[in-house]
Design a protein around this motif. Structure first.
Motif, PDB file in Angstrom:
ATOM      1  N   VAL A  97     -82.113 -17.196  49.147  1.00  0.00           N
ATOM      2  CA  VAL A  97     -83.006 -18.329  49.427  1.00  0.00           C
ATOM      3  C   VAL A  97     -84.435 -17.928  49.065  1.00  0.00           C
ATOM      4  O   VAL A  97     -84.906 -16.862  49.464  1.00  0.00           O
ATOM      5  CB  VAL A  97     -82.933 -18.758  50.901  1.00  0.00           C
ATOM      6  N   TYR A  98     -85.095 -18.770  48.286  1.00  0.00           N
ATOM      7  CA  TYR A  98     -86.484 -18.553  47.867  1.00  0.00           C
ATOM      8  C   TYR A  98     -87.338 -19.589  48.594  1.00  0.00           C
ATOM      9  O   TYR A  98     -87.260 -20.780  48.318  1.00  0.00           O
ATOM     10  CB  TYR A  98     -86.591 -18.727  46.351  1.00  0.00           C
ATOM     11  N   LYS A  99     -88.162 -19.126  49.538  1.00  0.00           N
ATOM     12  CA  LYS A  99     -89.040 -20.024  50.287  1.00  0.00           C
ATOM     13  C   LYS A  99     -90.229 -20.437  49.431  1.00  0.00           C
ATOM     14  O   LYS A  99     -90.923 -19.591  48.866  1.00  0.00           O
ATOM     15  CB  LYS A  99     -89.540 -19.322  51.559  1.00  0.00           C
ATOM     16  N   GLY A 100     -90.431 -21.740  49.297  1.00  0.00           N
ATOM     17  CA  GLY A 100     -91.574 -22.243  48.531  1.00  0.00           C
ATOM     18  C   GLY A 100     -91.443 -22.030  47.044  1.00  0.00           C
ATOM     19  O   GLY A 100     -92.445 -21.758  46.367  1.00  0.00           O
ATOM     20  N   PHE A 101     -90.242 -22.178  46.498  1.00  0.00           N
ATOM     21  CA  PHE A 101     -90.037 -22.016  45.058  1.00  0.00           C
ATOM     22  C   PHE A 101     -90.788 -23.091  44.276  1.00  0.00           C
ATOM     23  O   PHE A 101     -91.331 -22.838  43.199  1.00  0.00           O
ATOM     24  CB  PHE A 101     -88.542 -22.089  44.740  1.00  0.00           C
ATOM     25  N   LEU A 102     -90.809 -24.312  44.822  1.00  0.00           N
ATOM     26  CA  LEU A 102     -91.558 -25.418  44.217  1.00  0.00           C
ATOM     27  C   LEU A 102     -92.715 -25.806  45.122  1.00  0.00           C
ATOM     28  O   LEU A 102     -92.631 -25.702  46.349  1.00  0.00           O
ATOM     29  CB  LEU A 102     -90.655 -26.643  44.025  1.00  0.00           C
ATOM     30  N   SER A 103     -93.796 -26.290  44.515  1.00  0.00           N
ATOM     31  CA  SER A 103     -94.887 -26.860  45.302  1.00  0.00           C
ATOM     32  C   SER A 103     -94.506 -28.272  45.730  1.00  0.00           C
ATOM     33  O   SER A 103     -93.598 -28.892  45.157  1.00  0.00           O
ATOM     34  CB  SER A 103     -96.172 -26.890  44.471  1.00  0.00           C
ATOM     35  N   ASP A 104     -95.212 -28.807  46.722  1.00  0.00           N
ATOM     36  CA  ASP A 104     -94.961 -30.193  47.143  1.00  0.00           C
ATOM     37  C   ASP A 104     -95.175 -31.152  45.975  1.00  0.00           C
ATOM     38  O   ASP A 104     -94.421 -32.126  45.804  1.00  0.00           O
ATOM     39  CB  ASP A 104     -95.898 -30.574  48.292  1.00  0.00           C
ATOM     40  N   ALA A 105     -96.210 -30.892  45.166  1.00  0.00           N
ATOM     41  CA  ALA A 105     -96.506 -31.774  44.040  1.00  0.00           C
ATOM     42  C   ALA A 105     -95.373 -31.751  43.021  1.00  0.00           C
ATOM     43  O   ALA A 105     -95.020 -32.786  42.443  1.00  0.00           O
ATOM     44  CB  ALA A 105     -97.821 -31.365  43.385  1.00  0.00           C
ATOM     45  N   GLU A 106     -94.789 -30.581  42.780  1.00  0.00           N
ATOM     46  CA  GLU A 106     -93.667 -30.493  41.846  1.00  0.00           C
ATOM     47  C   GLU A 106     -92.452 -31.242  42.381  1.00  0.00           C
ATOM     48  O   GLU A 106     -91.761 -31.949  41.640  1.00  0.00           O
ATOM     49  CB  GLU A 106     -93.318 -29.028  41.588  1.00  0.00           C
TER      50      GLU A 106
END
Length: 314
Positions: free
Chosen positions: A62-71
């Motif tokens: 699991v990768y926490k915060g792989f994408l930004s909210d905007a992405e």
């Protein structure tokens, strides 16, 4: 003037910390949609310290915060008006069919569709150490209340789908929204799942296996094959029913060989056939224009309903 050794050490540590957390160049979100002036937002840097192994049998990370909210919001916007009832691959024929096993809605994006999608695809390749050409297009999925995907394998049982790129080796599942309750990704046969701490915030479905909650921006990487290429039956997984809220996710399937440049693709595109018995019905409903990536396909990636969409000679 030479600085004291202790001070030089502090400055060096600060420099390394800033380098490790440096923000990569900003992306212009929304530009591909024709709206005036997109939202300028930084793409999160690749940071291996955010990755946690949650299982070794099967291999799940699991990768926490792989994408930004905007992405996340950008990917949802790209797929929101195009999602249609999801399909599954028939184990015998390999054709895409409707099934109550999977009740979500989905659509595929184009590869390198815009700068945002391109950067996400590059980040996936950097994380997995697997080439971009081995991967399928990003799919956008929407799960509404009660919708789910029963436990299944991402590797194929039929020879038709294996012909292009071989088995699916790995899956990167990106969460584009946080679900209030339910919607967990569950691995019911993962070794040692009984020892995972769970409270009443997990759904009943998630209590029956190793479960990952859908949190906006997080991503799950799991491998469907062992390192020697043999299918791993412990990779069985499903999407629990959504109880409260709405689930948006984006899976990216990666094959053992090139998916873009498979030698079998030329043979596949010579004929003019439909891969689903529902193609004529969908075409009559205007899906060739509404969902062209799935129905017609893109360059080097033929769609499911080319005959009914009249884009090839019968």
């Amino acid at each position: 003037m030479r600085l004291p050794i202790r001070l030089r050490g502090v400055l060096l540590a600060m420099a390394l910390l800033l380098a490790a957390t440096a923000v990569v160049p900003v992306l212009l979100l929304g530009a591909a949609e024709g709206g005036g002036g997109g939202v300028v937002a930084p793409a999160p840097p690749f940071n291996s310290s955010r990755v946690k192994a949650v299982s070794w049998s099967p291999r799940i990370f699991v990768y926490k915060g792989f994408l930004s909210d905007a992405e996340c919001d950008h990917l949802v916007r790209l797929g929101k008006d195009k999602v249609r009832r999801s399909m599954v691959a028939d184990n015998q024929s390999g054709k895409s069919v409707m099934s109550e096993v999977r009740t979500s809605s989905g659509t595929f994006l184009d590869k390198r569709q815009d700068p945002v999608v391109s950067r996400i695809e590059e980040r996936i390749a950097a994380w997995t150490f697997l080439p971009e050409e081995n991967a399928e297009n990003i799919q956008i999925l929407r799960y509404e209340h009660g919708q789910k995907y029963e436990p299944h394998f991402d590797y194929f049982h039929d020879k038709v789908n294996q012909a292009r790129g071989g088995h699916r080796y790995a899956t990167v599942l990106m969460y584009l929204s946080t679900v209030d309750k339910g919607g967990e990704t569950v691995f019911p046969t993962a070794k040692g799942w009984e020892s995972q701490p769970k409270d009443d915030t997990f759904s009943e479905c998630a209590q029956k296996g190793l479960a990952v909650k859908p949190v906006k921006g997080d991503a799950v990487l799991f491998f469907s094959l062992h390192v020697d290429g043999v299918p791993d039956p412990l990779s069985l997984h499903g999407s629990c029913p959504v109880i409260e809220g709405e689930k948006w996710s984006a899976p990216k399937w990666i094959h053992v060989r090139s998916y873009e440049n498979s030698p079998d693709m030329e043979v596949e595109t010579e004929g003019c056939t439909d891969k689903s018995q529902y193609c004529a019905q969908w075409a009559a409903a205007g899906e060739c224009g509404k969902n062209p990536v799935y129905m017609v396909g893109t360059e080097g990636s033929p769609g499911q309903c080319r005959k009914s969409c009249k884009v090839c000679d019968s």
